[in-house]
Design a protein around this motif. Structure first.
Motif, PDB file in Angstrom:
ATOM      1  N   LYS A   1      19.940  -8.724  33.254  1.00 48.33           N
ATOM      2  CA  LYS A   1      19.772  -8.197  34.799  1.00 48.33           C
ATOM      3  C   LYS A   1      18.874  -9.407  35.453  1.00 48.33           C
ATOM      4  CE  LYS A   1      20.334  -3.550  33.005  1.00 48.33           C
ATOM      5  NZ  LYS A   1      19.683  -2.316  33.087  1.00 48.33           N
ATOM      6  N   ASP A   2      18.575  -9.113  36.634  1.00 51.61           N
ATOM      7  CA  ASP A   2      17.875  -9.801  37.470  1.00 51.61           C
ATOM      8  C   ASP A   2      16.565  -9.507  37.468  1.00 51.61           C
ATOM      9  OD1 ASP A   2      20.201 -10.823  38.510  1.00 51.61           O
ATOM     10  OD2 ASP A   2      19.994  -9.988  40.504  1.00 51.61           O
ATOM     11  N   VAL A   3      15.576 -10.509  37.783  1.00 52.81           N
ATOM     12  CA  VAL A   3      14.090 -10.374  37.662  1.00 52.81           C
ATOM     13  C   VAL A   3      13.761 -10.362  39.237  1.00 52.81           C
ATOM     14  CG1 VAL A   3      11.883 -11.512  37.384  1.00 52.81           C
ATOM     15  CG2 VAL A   3      13.441 -11.743  35.409  1.00 52.81           C
ATOM     16  N   GLN A   4      13.333  -9.455  39.803  1.00 52.95           N
ATOM     17  CA  GLN A   4      12.946  -9.505  41.100  1.00 52.95           C
ATOM     18  C   GLN A   4      11.409  -9.893  41.287  1.00 52.95           C
ATOM     19  OE1 GLN A   4      14.088  -7.722  44.148  1.00 52.95           O
ATOM     20  NE2 GLN A   4      16.195  -7.986  43.078  1.00 52.95           N
TER      21      GLN A   4
ATOM     22  N   ALA B   1       9.395 -12.479  31.621  1.00 56.20           N
ATOM     23  CA  ALA B   1      10.092 -11.577  32.537  1.00 56.20           C
ATOM     24  C   ALA B   1      11.756 -11.485  32.183  1.00 56.20           C
ATOM     25  CB  ALA B   1       9.687 -11.689  33.936  1.00 56.20           C
ATOM     26  N   LYS B   2      12.389 -12.741  32.144  1.00 57.25           N
ATOM     27  CA  LYS B   2      13.630 -12.998  31.916  1.00 57.25           C
ATOM     28  C   LYS B   2      14.032 -12.507  30.679  1.00 57.25           C
ATOM     29  CE  LYS B   2      15.096 -16.440  35.123  1.00 57.25           C
ATOM     30  NZ  LYS B   2      15.917 -17.585  35.411  1.00 57.25           N
ATOM     31  N   ALA B   3      13.256 -12.538  29.674  1.00 54.49           N
ATOM     32  CA  ALA B   3      13.630 -12.128  28.292  1.00 54.49           C
ATOM     33  C   ALA B   3      13.764 -10.511  28.403  1.00 54.49           C
ATOM     34  CB  ALA B   3      12.517 -12.381  27.388  1.00 54.49           C
ATOM     35  N   ALA B   4      12.643  -9.891  29.051  1.00 52.38           N
ATOM     36  CA  ALA B   4      12.675  -8.324  29.240  1.00 52.38           C
ATOM     37  C   ALA B   4      13.929  -8.111  30.002  1.00 52.38           C
ATOM     38  CB  ALA B   4      11.417  -8.070  29.786  1.00 52.38           C
TER      39      ALA B   4
ATOM     40  N   VAL C   1      18.654 -14.065  36.201  1.00 51.23           N
ATOM     41  CA  VAL C   1      18.694 -14.508  37.690  1.00 51.23           C
ATOM     42  C   VAL C   1      17.253 -14.067  38.204  1.00 51.23           C
ATOM     43  CG1 VAL C   1      19.396 -15.242  39.903  1.00 51.23           C
ATOM     44  CG2 VAL C   1      20.921 -15.110  37.838  1.00 51.23           C
ATOM     45  N   SER C   2      16.615 -15.056  38.533  1.00 52.75           N
ATOM     46  CA  SER C   2      15.195 -14.584  39.351  1.00 52.75           C
ATOM     47  C   SER C   2      15.445 -14.765  40.867  1.00 52.75           C
ATOM     48  CB  SER C   2      13.886 -15.468  38.895  1.00 52.75           C
ATOM     49  OG  SER C   2      14.361 -16.904  38.990  1.00 52.75           O
TER      50      SER C   2
END
Length: 198
Positions: free
Chosen positions: A131-134, A124-127, A17-18
């Motif tokens: 977990k969340d993307v801040q 970013a989401k793939a990495a 989730v971003s």
């Protein structure tokens, strides 16, 4: 011959989730005109995070549990790319220009993405995995909202009127509906988490 057919029920898969997570004055500013965070010491908007409390501990757990950071170029450069990583997290920076020398050669966890905000968020989401993307930076947050790739917004609303500076939501393409998912009220700040309605 009697055969049994087993149908496997689909399982819920956790996805990244971003989350835009920003402190903001009551009048909508995230920094003064000189990019300080308000007040005489330049830190008024973040003083709440230095006080030991249950809400602060909860937010620190959330920040520490993130899997990646998506930061605007201006924010990343002002922070010197957090020394090359954001607490060990990979940093993705959407930009139409190549990175400066430090980010290009000295910071292996910093990735400049030149093909748009959607691509930067996808990477970013793939990495981040589950977990969340801040998300960091007002301009980048606005572009992520515009592209439909920002999932949640967490605002730490500080009881101060700065009167001038840099606004968080200066230019948006259209009305965007949000759903309140959590409110934590403290004397130092009101913490509101929203989900972006699609």
């Amino acid at each position: 011959m009697n055969r049994s057919v087993w149908i496997k029920e689909p399982q819920e898969v956790e996805v990244s989730v971003s989350v835009l997570d920003m402190s903001m004055s009551l009048d909508g500013y995230i920094a003064d005109p000189s990019d300080f965070l308000g007040g005489d010491d330049g830190e008024r908007l973040h003083k709440w995070a230095d006080l030991p409390s249950e809400p602060v501990a909860r937010f620190q757990e959330e920040w520490n549990a993130a899997g990646a950071v998506l930061a605007g170029r201006r924010t990343a450069e002002l922070m010197d790319h957090w020394g090359g990583d954001h607490g060990g997290l990979p940093i993705f920076v959407p930009s139409h220009r190549p990175p400066g020398p430090a980010a290009r050669w000295g910071y292996p966890l910093v990735t400049y993405v030149t093909d748009g905000i959607e691509s930067a968020m996808a990477q970013a989401k793939a990495a981040a995995g589950d977990k969340d993307v801040q998300v960091r930076g007002a301009y980048t947050a606005q572009r992520a909202l515009e592209a439909g790739v920002l999932d949640e917004v967490q605002i730490h609303q500080i009881p101060v009127l700065l009167g001038d500076g840099r606004r968080l939501f200066d230019v948006l393409p259209s009305q965007i509906e949000l759903e309140i998912v959590r409110v934590i009220d403290t004397p130092e700040a009101t913490h509101i988490r929203y989900r972006v309605r699609r």
